[in-house]
Motif scaffolding. Sequence first.
Motif, short mmCIF file in Angstrom:
data_model
loop_
_atom_site.label_atom_id
_atom_site.label_comp_id
_atom_site.label_asym_id
_atom_site.label_seq_id
_atom_site.Cartn_x
_atom_site.Cartn_y
_atom_site.Cartn_z
N PRO A 11 0.85 -1.20 0.00
CA PRO A 11 0.00 0.00 0.00
C PRO A 11 0.88 1.24 0.00
O PRO A 11 2.02 1.20 0.44
CB PRO A 11 -0.76 -0.12 1.32
CG PRO A 11 0.13 -0.91 2.20
CD PRO A 11 0.88 -1.86 1.30
N ASP A 12 0.30 2.33 -0.49
CA ASP A 12 1.02 3.60 -0.46
C ASP A 12 1.33 3.95 0.99
O ASP A 12 0.44 3.95 1.84
CB ASP A 12 0.12 4.67 -1.12
CG ASP A 12 0.82 6.01 -1.25
OD1 ASP A 12 1.47 6.45 -0.28
OD2 ASP A 12 0.70 6.62 -2.31
N LYS A 13 2.59 4.25 1.25
CA LYS A 13 3.01 4.50 2.64
C LYS A 13 2.20 5.61 3.30
O LYS A 13 1.92 5.56 4.49
CB LYS A 13 4.50 4.90 2.67
CG LYS A 13 5.41 3.76 2.94
CD LYS A 13 6.66 4.22 3.73
CE LYS A 13 7.80 3.23 3.48
NZ LYS A 13 8.69 3.65 2.38
N ARG A 14 1.82 6.59 2.53
CA ARG A 14 1.10 7.73 3.11
C ARG A 14 -0.22 7.28 3.72
O ARG A 14 -0.65 7.78 4.76
CB ARG A 14 0.83 8.79 2.05
CG ARG A 14 2.08 9.52 1.57
CD ARG A 14 1.75 10.53 0.50
NE ARG A 14 1.23 9.88 -0.70
CZ ARG A 14 0.76 10.55 -1.74
NH1 ARG A 14 0.72 11.88 -1.73
NH2 ARG A 14 0.29 9.91 -2.81
N PHE A 15 -0.86 6.29 3.07
CA PHE A 15 -2.13 5.82 3.60
C PHE A 15 -1.92 5.01 4.87
O PHE A 15 -2.74 5.06 5.78
CB PHE A 15 -2.88 5.00 2.55
CG PHE A 15 -3.52 5.84 1.49
CD1 PHE A 15 -2.86 6.09 0.30
CD2 PHE A 15 -4.75 6.43 1.70
CE1 PHE A 15 -3.43 6.89 -0.68
CE2 PHE A 15 -5.34 7.23 0.72
CZ PHE A 15 -4.68 7.46 -0.47
N THR A 16 -0.84 4.26 4.91
CA THR A 16 -0.54 3.52 6.13
C THR A 16 -0.33 4.49 7.30
O THR A 16 -0.86 4.29 8.39
CB THR A 16 0.72 2.67 5.95
OG1 THR A 16 0.64 1.98 4.69
CG2 THR A 16 0.84 1.66 7.06
N GLU A 17 0.42 5.55 7.01
CA GLU A 17 0.65 6.56 8.05
C GLU A 17 -0.67 7.22 8.46
O GLU A 17 -0.91 7.47 9.64
CB GLU A 17 1.61 7.64 7.54
CG GLU A 17 3.06 7.25 7.69
CD GLU A 17 3.98 8.18 6.90
OE1 GLU A 17 5.10 7.75 6.58
OE2 GLU A 17 3.57 9.32 6.60
N ALA A 56 -7.86 11.21 -3.77
CA ALA A 56 -8.01 11.02 -2.33
C ALA A 56 -7.03 11.90 -1.59
O ALA A 56 -7.38 12.56 -0.60
CB ALA A 56 -7.80 9.55 -1.96
N TRP A 57 -5.79 11.92 -2.04
CA TRP A 57 -4.80 12.69 -1.33
C TRP A 57 -5.09 14.19 -1.39
O TRP A 57 -4.85 14.93 -0.43
CB TRP A 57 -3.38 12.36 -1.79
CG TRP A 57 -2.48 12.56 -0.64
CD1 TRP A 57 -1.66 13.62 -0.43
CD2 TRP A 57 -2.43 11.75 0.54
NE1 TRP A 57 -1.07 13.52 0.81
CE2 TRP A 57 -1.53 12.38 1.42
CE3 TRP A 57 -3.04 10.56 0.94
CZ2 TRP A 57 -1.23 11.84 2.66
CZ3 TRP A 57 -2.74 10.04 2.18
CH2 TRP A 57 -1.84 10.68 3.03
N SER A 59 -5.12 8.30 12.18
CA SER A 59 -6.54 8.34 12.53
C SER A 59 -6.82 7.49 13.76
O SER A 59 -7.69 7.81 14.57
CB SER A 59 -7.42 7.92 11.36
OG SER A 59 -7.20 6.58 11.03
N ASP A 60 -6.07 6.39 13.94
CA ASP A 60 -6.22 5.59 15.16
C ASP A 60 -5.83 6.42 16.38
O ASP A 60 -6.53 6.43 17.39
CB ASP A 60 -5.33 4.34 15.10
CG ASP A 60 -5.89 3.29 14.16
OD1 ASP A 60 -5.11 2.43 13.71
OD2 ASP A 60 -7.09 3.34 13.85
N HIS A 70 -8.40 2.45 -0.44
CA HIS A 70 -7.10 2.37 -1.13
C HIS A 70 -6.53 0.97 -1.02
O HIS A 70 -6.03 0.39 -2.00
CB HIS A 70 -6.12 3.38 -0.55
CG HIS A 70 -4.70 3.11 -0.93
ND1 HIS A 70 -4.22 3.35 -2.20
CD2 HIS A 70 -3.68 2.56 -0.23
CE1 HIS A 70 -2.95 2.98 -2.26
NE2 HIS A 70 -2.60 2.49 -1.08
N GLU A 71 -6.59 0.41 0.20
CA GLU A 71 -6.04 -0.93 0.41
C GLU A 71 -6.75 -1.96 -0.46
O GLU A 71 -6.14 -2.86 -1.03
CB GLU A 71 -6.16 -1.33 1.89
CG GLU A 71 -5.14 -0.63 2.76
CD GLU A 71 -5.41 -0.80 4.24
OE1 GLU A 71 -6.54 -1.18 4.60
OE2 GLU A 71 -4.48 -0.55 5.02
#
Lengths: 392, 421
Positions: B187-193, B374-375, B198-199, B292-293
């Motif tokens: 996955p795009d790292k930005r989404f993981t971050e 999305a970004w 958000s958590d 995204h995932e």
Amino acid sequence: EDMFANSFSPLIPTSPSSMLNQYKFEDEPELRDLFITVDDPESHITAIETFITYRVVTKTSRGEFDSSEYEVRRRYQDFLWLKSRLEEAHPTLIIPPLPEKFIMKGMVERFSDEFIETRRKALHKFLNRIAEHPTLTFNEDFKIFLTAQAWELSSHKKQGPGLFSRMGQTVRAVASSVRGGGVKNRPDMFTDINDYMETFNQKINLLDKISQRIYKEERGYYCEMKEYGPIHTLWSASEEDLVDSLKGVASCTDKCCKATENRMAGLSENLLPVLHEYVLYSEVLTGVLKRRDHIQAELDSKVDALSNKKAEKDLLTEEIGNLEDKVACANNALKADWDRWKQNMQHDMKTAFLNVAENNIHYYEQCLAAWESFLTSQTVDLHLGEDSEDKP
Amino acid sequence: MHISFSNNFCDPCNFSSKMMEDCLSKKIEITVSEAEKRTGRNAMNMQETYTAYLIETRAVESQTEGQCSPPDSLWRRYSEFELLRNYLLVNYPHIVVPPLPEKRAEFVWHKLSADNMDPDFVERRRIGLENFLIRVASHPIICQDKIFYSFLTQEGGWKEMVNETGFQLKADSRLKALNATFRVKNPDKRFTELKHYSDELQSVISHLLRVRARVADRLYGVYKVHGNYGRVFSEWSAIEKEMGDGLQSAGHHMDVYAGSIDDILEEEEHYADQLKEYLFYAEALRAVCRKHELMQYDLEIAAQDLASKKQQCEELATGTLRTFSLKGMTSKLFGQETPEQREGKIKVLEEQIHEGEEQLKSKNVESREFVKSAWTDIERFKEQKNHDLKEALISYAVMQISMCKKGIQVWTNAKECFSKM
């Protein structure tokens, strides 16, 4: 009596703060010549019991005292002894109250630091009240209490009447009033005092409870606020652009927390002890009125006896004459002391509540300063004018 | 008290000024002005009580020169708002869709009601729903949605219209999404971050709201107990000649002090609602990450599939068997297939490969476009969040200042009364 005629030794100054603590402005501009402190609680463990002694330091310029400075250690029992001796010697004077033997509420342990400190302050107040009293201050047992070494005090105590007879006076008085003894010919003035005390007793107890509750709520607030502030700091760790705002709020919250601590301390140091002392005073006054009634009852019963037994007329008449004097003295003493007590009470209440008001004002001023400086720091950044309420 | 949220927040960065001008919020004014208790029959024909909210819309131009034409209005209930939002979530998966106010009252302190029918709760929900509509109307993309417009303007038949779009069928199943989350490889790292962020946001705001509720509870206690002073001072003053007046008037100020906490805490509740909005926004952020995932996983599976087909083709063409296949085994056992058979297979595979390559290409494009749009919206959201939260913290400070000033005034008055004792 000229109090200065016998003073040869000059007043030995204690530390400025301790002098200020004990100096009280009375109506008469006489200088205090007796300074007492109660401090340094110490635990003593014997095979039989554990008890606390307190250090009692007396500084005086009075001639009746052999020395100008005394340091003795006393335990609660000794204070009890002193109080009952004073009651015996002056049945219709308002003897200051002692702190309770132990608190039944169960929350505070017998020997917890908080309990000991509260008791120490109350004992300090007790002795100083006696020292300020125009009559009690010259009581011989009081002098012995302040000056005698431990063994001297023990032997002196043994000389006096037994424990039960000491307690007896008030018990007899209570009993006689239950039987309807002294209420018959009680002068209106004392009935008025009695009625006043009934209401006063009620109200002061309520105020005591309310104030304790406020203290509890403030403490609870303090605990929650202590947790609240740091959450904002934690949050700032994941918000790049909000670090200043969040840390600012955290800092303000912490300042308000400290301000709450001060407010709480104000309550526990000033208002709560005063209110509690007056709760105890209610009991004292009830006892005083009963003892007066009992003295009156003695007279009344002799008068009754006179109208029945013509035989011992002369003897009874003489007895009645003495008792009439006794009643008159008792009444006058009580009247004077009552006026004095009333004045003190008004002064103490006014001072205590003024202090509460000042503490609260100070609390809000501190919080206001913190939040206003935060707001200034935030609105300087924003070029859009924020609608803030504090614009004049 | 009504705190208005920013009506016109259209981010400057990535949206053209034309798009900002076209924002629905610039053309019409939207308010949720009333709430009403209703009774009706639900799907199972049982009687139920619910609250309906009045949505009023008015063209912005009609408010010039003091003329105010009457607004258009219609009634909607909370479940219809939910339907609208679900529709938006499915059809705009690359948008951080504004959240609704909470379904049930949470983070309540003891004096606050947890009852959905409680008038204070209804009032705060009314404000929250209005805020939701304004947020949607201010968003350059979703404000143009026809279903949204009909929600605001068409009372009857709206529900049927939404359902007819068939959006429920388009929705990704929870299971599919969960599966993708666990098995996606790149996955795009930005989404993981962003997911981690958000958590954290959700966790810290929940904690903050919980403690705030406890703080409010204690503060309420402190103020209210002072009210008892009022009563007792008054009773006490009856037996005091000199102190009586001072006590009596001080008691009055204690009553004022005790009463002042109600308004203070009501205002603070609005602040809590502002924080809650961003608590729920965290979930909206996660939804975009999940999408995204899912797309990325889809892409990876498609690429994997294509690669294996290409390999199969190669093996058939060169006659070498590099991987185990049942076909290969059977042909070994039962003899090799004829050249024609092999040719046929290769042809089929080549067609599939060609199809697969086209699909992969379009999936790649889709995925890249999703990431890009999305970004963009996430950047827009970040700016909005920073602005809103900073404002919220400032408004909190303003509230505290007001509370302190009131406190100083009351206690100064009380002090004066005490000094007259």
